[in-house]
Write a protein that holds these residues in place. Structure first.
Motif, PDB file in Angstrom:
ATOM      1  N   LEU A 153      59.472  52.995  75.051  1.00 21.17           N
ATOM      2  CA  LEU A 153      60.830  53.433  74.753  1.00 21.17           C
ATOM      3  C   LEU A 153      60.837  54.568  73.734  1.00 21.17           C
ATOM      4  O   LEU A 153      61.656  55.489  73.811  1.00 21.17           O
ATOM      5  CB  LEU A 153      61.662  52.262  74.231  1.00 21.17           C
ATOM      6  CG  LEU A 153      62.054  51.186  75.251  1.00 21.17           C
ATOM      7  CD1 LEU A 153      62.829  50.064  74.566  1.00 21.17           C
ATOM      8  CD2 LEU A 153      62.882  51.774  76.386  1.00 21.17           C
ATOM      9  N   GLY A 154      59.908  54.510  72.772  1.00 23.77           N
ATOM     10  CA  GLY A 154      59.812  55.575  71.778  1.00 23.77           C
ATOM     11  C   GLY A 154      59.495  56.919  72.415  1.00 23.77           C
ATOM     12  O   GLY A 154      60.058  57.958  72.036  1.00 23.77           O
ATOM     13  N   VAL A 155      58.587  56.912  73.392  1.00 26.87           N
ATOM     14  CA  VAL A 155      58.246  58.156  74.094  1.00 26.87           C
ATOM     15  C   VAL A 155      59.459  58.661  74.882  1.00 26.87           C
ATOM     16  O   VAL A 155      59.760  59.865  74.886  1.00 26.87           O
ATOM     17  CB  VAL A 155      57.051  57.932  75.039  1.00 26.87           C
ATOM     18  CG1 VAL A 155      56.766  59.195  75.846  1.00 26.87           C
ATOM     19  CG2 VAL A 155      55.808  57.539  74.245  1.00 26.87           C
ATOM     20  N   LEU A 156      60.169  57.750  75.534  1.00 22.93           N
ATOM     21  CA  LEU A 156      61.338  58.158  76.319  1.00 22.93           C
ATOM     22  C   LEU A 156      62.441  58.711  75.422  1.00 22.93           C
ATOM     23  O   LEU A 156      63.104  59.701  75.769  1.00 22.93           O
ATOM     24  CB  LEU A 156      61.860  56.965  77.129  1.00 22.93           C
ATOM     25  CG  LEU A 156      60.907  56.417  78.204  1.00 22.93           C
ATOM     26  CD1 LEU A 156      61.521  55.206  78.892  1.00 22.93           C
ATOM     27  CD2 LEU A 156      60.562  57.502  79.219  1.00 22.93           C
ATOM     28  N   ARG A 157      62.649  58.104  74.273  1.00 25.04           N
ATOM     29  CA  ARG A 157      63.654  58.624  73.335  1.00 25.04           C
ATOM     30  C   ARG A 157      63.284  60.040  72.894  1.00 25.04           C
ATOM     31  O   ARG A 157      64.148  60.914  72.762  1.00 25.04           O
ATOM     32  CB  ARG A 157      63.770  57.700  72.122  1.00 25.04           C
ATOM     33  CG  ARG A 157      64.378  56.341  72.426  1.00 25.04           C
ATOM     34  CD  ARG A 157      64.657  55.569  71.145  1.00 25.04           C
ATOM     35  NE  ARG A 157      64.955  54.171  71.435  1.00 25.04           N
ATOM     36  CZ  ARG A 157      64.098  53.171  71.283  1.00 25.04           C
ATOM     37  NH1 ARG A 157      62.870  53.428  70.817  1.00 25.04           N
ATOM     38  NH2 ARG A 157      64.440  51.935  71.579  1.00 25.04           N
ATOM     39  N   ARG A 158      61.992  60.255  72.662  1.00 24.37           N
ATOM     40  CA  ARG A 158      61.542  61.582  72.258  1.00 24.37           C
ATOM     41  C   ARG A 158      61.786  62.596  73.374  1.00 24.37           C
ATOM     42  O   ARG A 158      62.134  63.745  73.125  1.00 24.37           O
ATOM     43  CB  ARG A 158      60.057  61.530  71.894  1.00 24.37           C
ATOM     44  CG  ARG A 158      59.629  62.702  71.017  1.00 24.37           C
ATOM     45  CD  ARG A 158      58.217  62.539  70.519  1.00 24.37           C
ATOM     46  NE  ARG A 158      57.233  62.804  71.539  1.00 24.37           N
ATOM     47  CZ  ARG A 158      56.357  61.915  72.004  1.00 24.37           C
ATOM     48  NH1 ARG A 158      56.352  60.685  71.527  1.00 24.37           N
ATOM     49  NH2 ARG A 158      55.482  62.246  72.936  1.00 24.37           N
ATOM     50  N   GLY A 159      61.623  62.131  74.618  1.00 24.54           N
ATOM     51  CA  GLY A 159      61.880  63.004  75.749  1.00 24.54           C
ATOM     52  C   GLY A 159      63.347  63.381  75.864  1.00 24.54           C
ATOM     53  O   GLY A 159      63.679  64.524  76.219  1.00 24.54           O
ATOM     54  N   VAL A 160      64.221  62.436  75.546  1.00 27.46           N
ATOM     55  CA  VAL A 160      65.659  62.734  75.563  1.00 27.46           C
ATOM     56  C   VAL A 160      65.998  63.725  74.456  1.00 27.46           C
ATOM     57  O   VAL A 160      66.735  64.699  74.661  1.00 27.46           O
ATOM     58  CB  VAL A 160      66.477  61.439  75.404  1.00 27.46           C
ATOM     59  CG1 VAL A 160      67.963  61.765  75.199  1.00 27.46           C
ATOM     60  CG2 VAL A 160      66.307  60.541  76.622  1.00 27.46           C
TER      61      VAL A 160
END
Length: 220
Positions: free
Chosen positions: A154-161
């Motif tokens: 989820l941390g990686v996905l948040r960074r992608g957003v």
């Protein structure tokens, strides 16, 4: 004995080092015995024995130890199985943070390699198949192992957003399932399917293609 002498001996006794409060008496726990017991459980599971068929007595016989030896280390089968599952756990990959895609590939490649490990796959399939009978086992494993990896994803996905690489109108929990679902399905539910090299990249690129931010077209 004089009172002074008695007081002197008492003070000396109090000054001598002793076991810490609550310390366990007796010989130190043998890590070799621990390993032998955990290895015995893994062998039984590899041979097709289900969690329901496992007993502490059978595990003790397989490990070549007494039943009391097993119970001195684990209060019951669920506690033992949790340590067995943890024994197969590997260090999560380091995420460098330079590329959302590369970090997603690293996380999925970690799952792919675990799926290739016969013992990990056999154990997890056994646990999943008996999860309704052993809900507390799965819940504790989820809280201590699975949740940490899920939060990393989820941390990686948040960074992608935040960087604009992933659209803002998509639920991140759903996205996380889209990334890891295909790998877990092959490793746990369809073990006859292959986990070829490049599978992690293929999954990541396919999902990212659908959720990548699109440049807005200027209205003329």
């Amino acid at each position: 004995m004089s009172r002074a002498a008695g007081d002197s001996e008492t003070a000396a006794a109090q000054a001598r080092p002793g076991p810490a409060a609550g310390a366990r008496r007796g010989r130190p726990r043998s890590t070799a015995v621990d390993s032998a017991i955990i290895e015995a459980v893994l062998r039984l599971i590899e041979d097709g024995v289900s969690i329901g068929e496992l007993s502490m007595e059978r595990i003790a016989r397989e490990a070549g130890v007494g039943k009391a030896t097993v119970y001195r280390r684990w209060s019951g089968k669920s506690a033992l199985m949790l340590d067995v599952m943890r024994s197969l756990d590997a260090q999560s990959p380091a995420l460098h943070g330079a590329s959302v895609r590369d970090d997603l590939v690293a996380l999925l490649e970690f799952l792919r390699r675990r799926g290739l490990a016969k013992r990990s796959s056999a154990l997890m399939r056994t646990v999943v198949s008996h999860v309704q009978d052993q809900p507390e086992l799965w819940a504790e494993y989820h809280d201590t192992v699975v949740r940490t990896r899920h939060e990393a994803l989820l941390g990686v996905l948040r960074r992608g957003v935040e960087s604009g690489e992933i659209r803002t109108d998509r639920d991140l929990e759903t996205l996380a399932d889209l990334f890891v679902g295909p790998m877990l399905a092959r490793a746990l539910l369809h073990e006859w399917k292959e986990l070829p090299e490049g599978l992690a990249e293929d999954i990541v690129d396919t999902v990212l293609e659908g959720v990548r931010s699109r440049p807005q077209t200027a209205v003329g």
